[in-house]
Design a protein around this motif. Structure first.
Motif, short mmCIF file in Angstrom:
data_model
loop_
_atom_site.label_atom_id
_atom_site.label_comp_id
_atom_site.label_asym_id
_atom_site.label_seq_id
_atom_site.Cartn_x
_atom_site.Cartn_y
_atom_site.Cartn_z
N UNK A 108 98.87 29.54 29.94
CA UNK A 108 97.80 29.77 30.83
C UNK A 108 97.13 31.06 30.67
N UNK A 109 97.98 32.12 30.88
CA UNK A 109 97.36 33.34 31.13
C UNK A 109 97.16 34.00 29.61
N UNK A 110 97.92 33.37 28.58
CA UNK A 110 97.57 34.01 27.31
C UNK A 110 96.05 33.71 26.83
N UNK A 111 95.83 32.21 27.23
CA UNK A 111 94.41 31.55 26.59
C UNK A 111 93.56 32.30 27.64
N UNK A 112 93.78 32.75 28.78
CA UNK A 112 92.64 33.40 29.74
C UNK A 112 92.24 34.66 29.04
N UNK A 113 93.13 35.43 28.76
CA UNK A 113 93.10 36.72 28.15
C UNK A 113 92.25 36.50 26.79
N UNK A 114 92.44 35.40 25.95
CA UNK A 114 91.71 35.18 24.50
C UNK A 114 90.47 35.03 25.12
N UNK A 115 90.12 34.20 26.15
CA UNK A 115 88.79 33.68 26.62
C UNK A 115 87.93 35.03 26.85
N UNK A 116 88.61 35.85 27.37
CA UNK A 116 88.14 37.02 27.88
C UNK A 116 87.79 38.14 26.70
N UNK A 117 88.17 37.63 25.47
CA UNK A 117 88.09 38.57 24.39
C UNK A 117 89.12 39.31 24.00
N UNK A 153 82.78 34.56 31.57
CA UNK A 153 83.70 34.12 30.68
C UNK A 153 84.44 33.02 31.21
N UNK A 154 84.78 33.29 32.31
CA UNK A 154 85.99 32.21 32.77
C UNK A 154 85.18 31.21 33.91
N UNK A 155 84.47 30.34 33.00
CA UNK A 155 83.54 29.36 33.86
C UNK A 155 84.58 28.07 34.16
N UNK A 156 84.28 27.27 35.36
CA UNK A 156 85.06 26.45 35.61
C UNK A 156 85.50 25.36 34.42
N UNK A 157 84.53 25.23 33.75
CA UNK A 157 84.81 24.49 32.41
C UNK A 157 86.04 25.18 31.61
N UNK A 158 86.15 26.34 31.28
CA UNK A 158 86.68 26.89 30.55
C UNK A 158 88.10 26.97 31.32
N UNK A 159 88.26 27.14 32.72
CA UNK A 159 89.48 27.22 33.33
C UNK A 159 90.11 25.91 33.05
N UNK A 160 89.31 24.84 33.27
CA UNK A 160 89.84 23.35 33.18
C UNK A 160 90.52 23.14 31.67
N UNK A 201 86.00 50.93 34.76
CA UNK A 201 84.93 49.78 34.87
C UNK A 201 85.20 48.54 35.22
N UNK A 202 85.96 48.87 36.63
CA UNK A 202 86.38 47.44 37.10
C UNK A 202 85.23 46.68 37.76
N UNK A 203 84.32 47.04 38.24
CA UNK A 203 83.04 46.31 38.29
C UNK A 203 82.36 45.62 37.37
N UNK A 204 82.54 46.39 36.08
CA UNK A 204 82.06 45.48 34.97
C UNK A 204 82.86 44.64 34.42
N UNK A 205 84.36 44.81 34.40
CA UNK A 205 85.30 43.83 34.09
C UNK A 205 85.11 42.74 34.94
N UNK A 206 84.99 42.86 36.33
CA UNK A 206 84.79 41.84 37.29
C UNK A 206 83.56 40.69 36.86
N UNK A 207 82.32 41.42 36.61
CA UNK A 207 81.23 40.60 36.07
C UNK A 207 81.49 39.81 34.71
N UNK A 208 82.30 40.62 33.86
CA UNK A 208 82.64 40.02 32.50
C UNK A 208 83.36 38.87 32.64
N UNK A 209 84.66 38.95 33.59
CA UNK A 209 85.35 37.82 34.06
C UNK A 209 84.73 36.55 34.49
#
Length: 263
Positions: free
Chosen positions: A57-66, A205-212, A194-202
């Motif tokens: 799960x976490x590996x593919x979350x990382x991939x989804x984040x680019x 990219x990590x939409x409910x559809x992507x998580x599922x 750039x944590x605020x930027x990372x939060x917005x980016x996350x």
């Protein structure tokens, strides 16, 4: 926006090359029937199947984040490999791991990331810190970075220790606003400006559809909570991640405060 459904290939072990004893779960380097080398995380290791679930799960979350993660594959291990291994500890591990395991494509020639030698640009560092806060990954410290440099690029590995709350028993996914104090020890925190930027980016990219879609990759046979169906267990992982995302300002502020204490 349509979501691309991630897929994992399935390969078969054809040769056990060598154990990688620096890992507590005795991962191993193997050759598969596609002629590539892989680092295998075994289902029979002490951390159990939940470590494979977290790794996937976490590996593919990382991939989804680019972020760069070695290709993950399902890897089938035949029971015959456990019969010929002379080391009794490894023999027991192989016998306990017959069937579907998880493996990462081996990055030949990669070296361990050294924060004293290499500086990571702020957005990349921030996105990795943000991901590790989201998934409660306690295993990205200066002592054990779980980061590799390969072809001058940073690659993320070894996420089996993340999502550690799934070990605590029933109701684990319902806990909200869980802090992540361990972020103070994150190897990239000093560079994560750039944590605020990372939060917005996350969140983008990590939409409910992507998580599922990512959680749907977990095989039924790895989901062995008693009294819960595989579908219910997958729903728990999605619920947990959605809860973490909904309250991300808490861990972002926590990481920001911890960073200010360092720099």
């Amino acid at each position: 926006m349509p979501v691309d459904i991630p897929e994992l290939r399935t390969v078969n072990v054809t040769r056990y090359v060598t154990p990688l004893r620096e890992g507590g779960s005795l991962p191993a380097l193997v050759e598969a029937d596609d002629n590539f080398l892989y680092v295998v995380k075994f289902r029979g290791a002490g951390q159990g199947l939940k470590a494979l679930v977290a790794e996937l799960i976490v590996g593919e979350l990382a991939r989804a984040l680019g972020l760069r993660v070695p290709e993950l594959v399902f890897i089938e291990l035949n029971e015959a490999f456990g019969r010929t291994e002379p080391d009794e500890e490894i023999q027991d591990l192989l016998r306990a791991s017959t069937g579907r395991n998880l493996a990462l494509h081996y990055l030949s020639g990669a070296i361990t990331f050294d924060p004293l030698v290499k500086t990571i640009e702020p957005q990349l560092a921030s996105l990795i810190v943000w991901l590790d806060c989201l998934t409660l990954n306690v295993d990205r410290t200066a002592r054990n970075t779980n980061l590799l440099m390969w072809h001058r690029e940073l690659w993320l590995i070894d996420h089996g220790a993340a999502l550690y709350v799934h070990h605590i028993g029933p109701g684990w996914a319902e806990v909200k606003n869980r802090p992540f104090a361990q972020v103070k020890d994150h190897v990239l925190l000093p560079q994560a400006a750039e944590l605020a930027w990372a939060d917005a980016e996350g969140h983008t990219r990590l939409t409910p559809e992507r998580l599922r879609a990512i959680v749907a990759l977990v095989p039924d046979e790895w989901l062995q909570e008693p009294d819960l169906t595989p579908e219910q267990q997958r729903a728990n992982y999605v619920q947990f991640l959605e809860n973490r995302l909904a309250a991300s300002e808490i861990f972002v502020q926590e990481a920001t405060t911890a960073r200010h204490a360092l720099v």
